[in-house]
Design a protein around this motif. Structure first.
Motif, short mmCIF file in Angstrom:
data_model
loop_
_atom_site.label_atom_id
_atom_site.label_comp_id
_atom_site.label_asym_id
_atom_site.label_seq_id
_atom_site.Cartn_x
_atom_site.Cartn_y
_atom_site.Cartn_z
N TYR A 38 0.82 -1.21 0.00
CA TYR A 38 0.00 0.00 0.00
C TYR A 38 0.85 1.27 0.00
O TYR A 38 2.02 1.25 0.42
CB TYR A 38 -0.92 0.02 1.23
CG TYR A 38 -2.08 -0.93 1.12
CD1 TYR A 38 -3.22 -0.59 0.41
CD2 TYR A 38 -2.04 -2.18 1.74
CE1 TYR A 38 -4.30 -1.46 0.32
CE2 TYR A 38 -3.11 -3.06 1.65
CZ TYR A 38 -4.24 -2.69 0.95
OH TYR A 38 -5.30 -3.54 0.85
N ASP A 39 0.24 2.38 -0.45
CA ASP A 39 0.84 3.70 -0.32
C ASP A 39 -0.11 4.61 0.45
O ASP A 39 -1.27 4.25 0.65
CB ASP A 39 1.12 4.29 -1.71
CG ASP A 39 2.33 3.61 -2.37
OD1 ASP A 39 3.30 3.31 -1.65
OD2 ASP A 39 2.28 3.35 -3.59
N LEU A 40 0.40 5.76 0.86
CA LEU A 40 -0.45 6.73 1.55
C LEU A 40 -1.49 7.28 0.57
O LEU A 40 -1.31 7.15 -0.65
CB LEU A 40 0.39 7.89 2.09
CG LEU A 40 1.54 7.52 3.04
CD1 LEU A 40 2.42 8.74 3.29
CD2 LEU A 40 1.00 6.96 4.35
N PHE A 41 -2.52 7.93 1.09
CA PHE A 41 -3.51 8.55 0.21
C PHE A 41 -3.65 10.02 0.60
O PHE A 41 -4.22 10.36 1.64
CB PHE A 41 -4.86 7.82 0.34
CG PHE A 41 -5.81 8.20 -0.75
CD1 PHE A 41 -5.80 7.55 -1.97
CD2 PHE A 41 -6.71 9.25 -0.56
CE1 PHE A 41 -6.68 7.92 -2.99
CE2 PHE A 41 -7.58 9.63 -1.57
CZ PHE A 41 -7.57 8.96 -2.78
N ILE A 42 -3.08 10.88 -0.24
CA ILE A 42 -3.04 12.32 0.07
C ILE A 42 -3.46 13.12 -1.16
O ILE A 42 -2.95 12.86 -2.26
CB ILE A 42 -1.62 12.76 0.53
CG1 ILE A 42 -1.22 12.02 1.82
CG2 ILE A 42 -1.55 14.27 0.72
CD1 ILE A 42 0.21 12.26 2.26
N GLY A 43 -4.37 14.05 -0.99
CA GLY A 43 -4.78 14.93 -2.09
C GLY A 43 -5.37 14.17 -3.27
O GLY A 43 -5.16 14.56 -4.43
N GLY A 44 -6.06 13.08 -2.99
CA GLY A 44 -6.74 12.33 -4.05
C GLY A 44 -5.84 11.36 -4.79
O GLY A 44 -6.26 10.75 -5.77
N LYS A 45 -4.60 11.20 -4.31
CA LYS A 45 -3.67 10.29 -5.00
C LYS A 45 -2.95 9.39 -4.02
O LYS A 45 -2.69 9.79 -2.89
CB LYS A 45 -2.61 11.11 -5.75
CG LYS A 45 -3.11 11.78 -7.00
CD LYS A 45 -2.04 12.71 -7.56
CE LYS A 45 -2.64 13.90 -8.28
NZ LYS A 45 -3.50 14.76 -7.47
N THR A 46 -2.57 8.20 -4.50
CA THR A 46 -1.67 7.38 -3.70
C THR A 46 -0.27 7.98 -3.82
O THR A 46 0.11 8.49 -4.88
CB THR A 46 -1.66 5.92 -4.19
OG1 THR A 46 -1.33 5.92 -5.57
CG2 THR A 46 -3.01 5.26 -3.98
N GLU A 51 -2.34 1.12 13.51
CA GLU A 51 -1.20 0.49 12.84
C GLU A 51 -1.43 -1.01 12.61
O GLU A 51 -0.76 -1.63 11.80
CB GLU A 51 0.08 0.70 13.66
CG GLU A 51 0.00 0.35 15.14
CD GLU A 51 -0.47 1.53 16.01
OE1 GLU A 51 -1.38 2.28 15.58
OE2 GLU A 51 0.06 1.69 17.12
N PHE A 52 -2.41 -1.59 13.31
CA PHE A 52 -2.69 -3.02 13.15
C PHE A 52 -3.69 -3.31 12.04
O PHE A 52 -3.80 -4.44 11.58
CB PHE A 52 -3.22 -3.61 14.48
CG PHE A 52 -2.22 -3.50 15.59
CD1 PHE A 52 -1.11 -4.33 15.63
CD2 PHE A 52 -2.38 -2.56 16.61
CE1 PHE A 52 -0.19 -4.24 16.66
CE2 PHE A 52 -1.47 -2.46 17.64
CZ PHE A 52 -0.37 -3.29 17.67
N THR A 53 -4.46 -2.29 11.65
CA THR A 53 -5.54 -2.51 10.66
C THR A 53 -5.67 -1.30 9.74
O THR A 53 -6.72 -0.68 9.65
CB THR A 53 -6.89 -2.73 11.38
OG1 THR A 53 -7.14 -1.59 12.21
CG2 THR A 53 -6.91 -3.97 12.23
N SER A 54 -4.58 -0.98 9.04
CA SER A 54 -4.58 0.24 8.22
C SER A 54 -5.12 0.02 6.82
O SER A 54 -5.48 0.98 6.13
CB SER A 54 -3.16 0.79 8.12
OG SER A 54 -2.68 1.20 9.38
N ALA A 55 -5.16 -1.22 6.36
CA ALA A 55 -5.44 -1.48 4.94
C ALA A 55 -6.82 -0.97 4.53
O ALA A 55 -6.97 -0.36 3.47
CB ALA A 55 -5.32 -2.98 4.66
N SER A 56 -7.82 -1.21 5.38
CA SER A 56 -9.19 -0.89 4.94
C SER A 56 -9.37 0.62 4.74
O SER A 56 -10.09 1.03 3.83
CB SER A 56 -10.23 -1.44 5.92
OG SER A 56 -10.07 -0.88 7.20
N ALA A 57 -8.73 1.45 5.55
CA ALA A 57 -8.88 2.91 5.38
C ALA A 57 -8.25 3.35 4.06
O ALA A 57 -8.77 4.24 3.38
CB ALA A 57 -8.25 3.65 6.55
N LEU A 58 -7.12 2.72 3.68
CA LEU A 58 -6.47 3.07 2.42
C LEU A 58 -7.34 2.65 1.23
O LEU A 58 -7.43 3.37 0.23
CB LEU A 58 -5.08 2.42 2.34
CG LEU A 58 -4.07 3.00 3.36
CD1 LEU A 58 -2.87 2.09 3.54
CD2 LEU A 58 -3.62 4.40 2.93
#
Ligand code: NAI
Ligand code: MG
Length: 490
Positions: free
Chosen positions: A4-12, A176-183
């Motif tokens: 995964y990557d971060l999601f900022i300003g509408g983009k990964t 930090e244990f369950t970050s995938a779903s928010a991304l």
């Protein structure tokens, strides 16, 4: 391996640190994805994106904002199975429970989407002559949302839906244990047509990434769900800049059974209060208060039913109790079993890791029941957040209320009785935010939820929750020329 990557300003976008950390499946113990490690510079990028998007989002016609939230609801509905599977892979809760949550979440975006264009100020007929007075309700700005691992997208939606409807923008820091779903969720926000920067996700750990977000000067409010310890730290940090705060913290909720209760229903209620979700819910009915005259008989029925609970793979339809979500949480649960034993409580069920059929190398604990618990024991006072039930006898109504209220928390309580007068008396005297009578764990986006005492500040869900994300502006306009003395108040 998912990456995964971060999601900022509408983009990964890649994290500035160029570092990723592991997230694992609690049932198998296997690492299944790499989560970007966001630092203070990523937090700054995300807050800046949210602040920049804020003007347009707040200025957009409220009905258009609401319409976009409803489009998001439709997309979430279509992705319910996929999101539920990701949640289970990351937090180990039953697929049946997570699918139920994913199918229910769209209602938050529909309800608050519908509310977006019903935020109305008032014209106030003040006692002043020659001045017109009215109020407007305006968004706060950038809201930081810090969420836990037990119901990641469900608990996020309690905050995000009303905050966005009110015209705020968001930076989300999931557990930090369950970050995938928010991304994954953030991508759907873009797909639904929410403008870039309205929803941003920065992943990382609490002490650095989370703390940097709370401390960012352009964050107007912090909406938090998690432990009372982290909640206190966040409140202290937010106080430095006088930020708005909402806190949904833990509990030590009593499930109180009177002798006149429907025993069969009360046994089911007691089990659902503590073994559903492997006890990992803020509303867990972790103290079972039994009127002494029915104590032994009730415990017998409780044990008979608890023993039928099937432990194992959360993806399987016939599993009742899945793994504990995080390795530290697993240790904490086992530590509390030892603490309870040392304190002199009697373990009548479980009391150890689970290694029977369906065991997997993951973090499985046997459903555990302690009798002979005194309310001053640590096992009765401290939040365990696992499948550990403390049974405490009481004599009469006054005794039940005294024991029920004698903890630092005040999130919820269950009352089991057939006496209508007692239902009313108990609901008045229990110092908790939610009282369930002859039921437990009932929830709706329409009904306020939150804690008394150390269980939190503010209320989520229901009509009023949107007010927590708004501030009131009062406007006075002179309707007559006024040149009276400048040294005296109007
Ligand atoms: P936690 O409260 O430490 O973490 C919750 C969230 O807050 C996570 O996203 C974390 O990264 C963040 N966080 C932690 N410290 C922070 C800080 N100083 N500044 C900013 N963000 C911070 O909860 P944790 O460690 O996941 O679980 C520990 C205990 O918390 C559990 O054993 C349980 O008792 C309780 N808990 C309560 C929940 C509830 O729904 N009320 C949910 C999860 C845990
Ligand atoms: Mg995980």
């Amino acid at each position: 391996m998912q990456h995964y990557d971060l999601f900022i300003g509408g983009k990964t976008t890649k994290p500035a640190s160029n570092k990723w950390f592991d997230t694992s499946n609690p049932y198998t113990g296997e690492v299944w994805a790499k989560i970007p490690y966001g630092d203070a510079s990523d937090v700054d990028r995300a807050v800046t994106a949210a602040r920049t998007a804020g003007d347009g989002w707040a200025a957009m016609k409220a009905s258009q904002r609401g319409h976009l939230l409803m489009k998001l609801a439709d997309l979430l509905e279509r992705n319910a199975e996929r999101l539920a599977e990701i949640e289970v892979r990351d937090n180990g809760k039953l697929y049946a429970e997570m699918l139920g949550q994913m199918k229910y979440i769209p209602q938050w975006y529909r309800y608050y989407g519908g509310l977006a264009d019903k935020v109305e100020g008032a014209v106030i007929p003040t006692d002043k002559t020659g001045i017109f007075n009215f109020t407007r309700h305006e968004p706060l700005g950038v809201v930081a949302m810090i969420t836990p691992w037990n119901s990641p997208l469900f608990l996020l939606s309690f905050k995000l839906a009303p905050a966005l409807a009110a015209g705020n923008t968001a930076v989300i820091k999931p557990s930090e244990f369950t970050s995938a779903s928010a991304l994954e969720f953030a991508q759907l926000c873009s797909e639904a047509g929410l403008p870039d920067g309205v929803v941003n996700v920065v992943t990382g750990f609490g002490a650095d990434t989370g703390a940097a977000l709370v401390a960012h000067p352009d964050v107007a409010m912090v909406a938090f769900t998690g432990s009372d310890a982290a909640g206190q730290k966040i409140y202290e940090q937010a106080a430095k800049d006088l930020k708005h705060v909402s806190l949904e913290l833990g509990g030590k909720s009593p499930n109180i059974v009177f002798a006149d209760a429907d025993m069969e229903a009360a046994v089911v209620g007691a089990i659902s209060g503590i073994f559903a979700a492997t006890g990992q819910t803020c509303i867990a009915g972790s103290r079972l208060l039994l009127q002494r005259s029915i104590h032994d008989q009730f415990v017998e029925k409780l044990l008979a039913m608890a023993k039928t609970a099937k432990i194992g793979d959360p993806m399987k339809a016939d599993t009742n109790v899945g793994p504990v979500t995080t390795p530290p949480q697993y240790k904490k649960v086992l530590d509390y079993i030892e603490i309870a034993k040392k304190e002199g409580a009697k373990c009548v069920l479980g009391g150890a890791p689970y290694a029977g059929p369906g065991a997997s190398g993951g973090q499985l604990v046997q459903p555990t029941i302690f009798t002979g618990v005194r309310n001053d024991m640590r096992i009765a006072q401290e939040e365990v957040f696992g499948p550990i039930l403390s049974v405490i006898p009481f004599e009469d109504e006054a005794d039940a209320i005294k024991i029920a209220n004698d903890v630092k928390f005040g999130l919820a309580a269950g009352v089991w009785t057939s006496d209508v007068g007692r239902m009313i008396r108990m609901s008045e005297k229990l110092r908790v935010g939610t009282v369930w009578v002859n039921t437990y764990r009932a929830f709706s986006y329409m009904s306020p939820f939150g804690g008394y005492k150390r269980s939190g500040l503010g209320r989520e869900n229901g009509l009023d929750a949107i007010k927590g994300f708004l501030q009131t502006k009062t406007v006075w306009i002179a309707t007559e020329r006024n040149v009276a003395s400048p040294f005296v108040m109007k």
